[in-house]
Design an enzyme around this catalytic site. Structure first.
Site, PDB file in Angstrom:
ATOM      1  N   CYS A   1       5.776   8.531  -0.897  1.00 56.10           N
ATOM      2  CA  CYS A   1       5.815   7.553   0.196  1.00 56.10           C
ATOM      3  C   CYS A   1       7.233   7.396   0.737  1.00 56.10           C
ATOM      4  O   CYS A   1       8.119   6.910   0.037  1.00 56.10           O
ATOM      5  CB  CYS A   1       5.277   6.219  -0.300  1.00 56.10           C
ATOM      6  SG  CYS A   1       5.576   4.834   0.802  1.00 56.10           S
TER       7      CYS A   1
ATOM      8  N   CYS B   1       8.732   3.789   0.909  1.00 54.22           N
ATOM      9  CA  CYS B   1       9.017   3.287  -0.436  1.00 54.22           C
ATOM     10  C   CYS B   1      10.407   3.697  -0.900  1.00 54.22           C
ATOM     11  O   CYS B   1      11.049   2.981  -1.674  1.00 54.22           O
ATOM     12  CB  CYS B   1       7.973   3.796  -1.422  1.00 54.22           C
ATOM     13  SG  CYS B   1       6.295   3.310  -1.035  1.00 54.22           S
TER      14      CYS B   1
END
Length: 310
Positions: free
Chosen positions: A48, A51
Site C-alpha cells: 500500500c 501506508c
C-alpha cells in the site's frame, strides 16, 4: 469488501510503545492495553503506497508522547479477522481505542501536522490534559450510570446521565447512555430528541453512532410481528427471505439479539444479495448498537467475515 493494502515492509521502530499485532493478540495488545493508555491501531499492508507515507509519521508522533499513547500495527493481508470485525474497507485505516472501546479514527494518509494533533488529542484523553480529576469524576459518574442501566434502573440512569450533561455538554458517552436509558423506558421519541440535540461535532463518535443505531432498531421494533407466527412461516418455507428478515426484526425487538443475528447470518448465507444486501446492512446496524467487545458482535462479525471471504 475489504481492500487489502498497507504499509511499508519495514518493521516498526523499536520500542515498547510500538508493536506489531495480530488477530490472536488483538484482545491483549489493544483492548486490554487500552484500559491503561489509548492504543492506536494502524491497519496496513506491504504493497500500500499511502501506508508508506502514513506509517513513519504515525510512529514518530507516538514516540513523541513517551508512553502516553501506544501504536499497534496490523498487516491486513495476514490478519483479516479483526479487519473484518471493525469493517475496515480500505487502507490505511487507523482506529484509536481507549478503555476497551474505539474512540476515534480516520482513513487514508494525513499530513504530519494532522497526525500530531490526532495523537496529541489521544494522549490528553488518557490523562495528559489539565483538569484530569474533574474528567475522572465524570467518567466515574458515567460508569455508575451504566451500572444502573445494566441493573434495570433506567430512570435513575437517565437522571444521572442528564446530570453529567449539565456539567459537560460534550460528553458523548453521557449522550449515548441517556439515549439508551430512554429506550429502556420505552420512550423512543425522547431518545431521538436527545440524539438530535447532541452537538454536531460529536456526530461520528462511537457513542453517538451506537445511539443512532439503537434508535433505528427501536423504530423497527414498533412494527415487528409476532415471533411465533414468523418462525412458523420460516419453518414452512426456509427460502422465504422476507419472513426470515421479519423474524430477525421481531427477535431483536423482543431482546433476543443473538437469535436475531443468527437468522440474519442464515439469510446472508442463503442469498447475500437479497433486497440490496439487507441482511448485511441489518447486521451492521445491530453491531453498531452494541459495544465493539460484546461477544455477540465479535462472534457475529467473525461468522460474517468467514462467509464474505469464503
Amino acid at each position: 469488501m475489504i481492500e487489502l493494502g498497507g504499509q511499508t515492509n519495514t518493521a516498526p521502530q523499536a520500542g515498547e510503545h510500538i508493536s506489531e499485532g495480530s488477530d490472536q493478540t488483538f484482545m491483549q495488545d489493544v483492548v486490554e492495553a487500552s484500559q491503561k493508555v489509548p492504543v492506536i491501531v494502524d491497519f496496513w499492508a506491504t504493497w500500500c503506497g499511502p501506508c508508506k507515507q502514513l506509517g513513519p509519521a504515525l510512529e514518530a508522533a507516538v514516540q513523541k508522547q513517551n508512553g502516553k499513547v501506544k501504536l499497534v500495527k496490523i498487516d491486513v493481508d495476514q490478519n483479516q479477522q479483526v479487519a473484518g470485525q471493525l469493517r475496515v474497507q480500505s487502507i490505511p485505516t487507523v482506529y484509536a481505542f481507549f478503555q476497551g472501546q474505539p474512540v476515534d479514527g480516520f482513513q487514508g494518509a494525513l499530513p504530519p501536522s494532522q497526525i500530531d494533533e490526532f495523537v496529541q488529542k489521544l494522549a490528553e484523553m488518557g490523562g495528559g490534559a489539565e483538569g484530569g480529576e474533574e474528567e475522572d469524576g465524570l467518567a466515574q459518574a458515567v460508569e455508575a450510570a451504566e451500572q444502573m442501566l445494566s441493573e434495570g434502573a433506567a430512570s435513575d440512569a437517565a437522571e444521572t446521565f442528564a446530570a453529567i450533561l449539565q456539567e459537560d455538554d460534550k460528553n458523548a458517552a453521557a449522550y449515548g447512555g441517556l439515549v439508551r436509558a430512554y429506550l429502556a423506558l420505552g420512550q423512543v421519541n425522547e431518545a431521538e430528541a436527545v440524539l438530535n440535540g447532541a452537538p454536531a461535532d460529536l456526530h461520528g463518535s462511537p457513542e453517538i453512532e451506537a445511539a443512532a443505531a439503537a434508535i433505528q432498531l427501536a423504530r423497527q421494533a414498533e412494527n415487528a410481528g409476532p415471533v411465533a407466527d414468523l418462525r412458523a412461516k420460516v419453518e414452512a418455507n426456509p427460502d422465504d427471505h422476507q419472513a426470515r428478515y421479519d423474524l430477525a426484526t421481531a427477535l431483536q425487538a423482543s431482546g433476543e439479539t443473538e437469535a436475531a443475528v443468527a437468522e440474519l447470518l442464515e439469510l446472508f448465507r442463503r442469498d447475500r444479495e437479497w433486497n440490496d444486501q439487507a441482511a448485511k446492512t441489518q447486521l451492521f446496524t445491530i453491531f453498531d448498537s452494541l459495544k465493539p467487545t460484546d461477544p455477540i458482535v465479535l462472534n457475529g462479525r467473525r461468522k460474517l467475515s468467514s462467509m464474505i471471504f469464503a
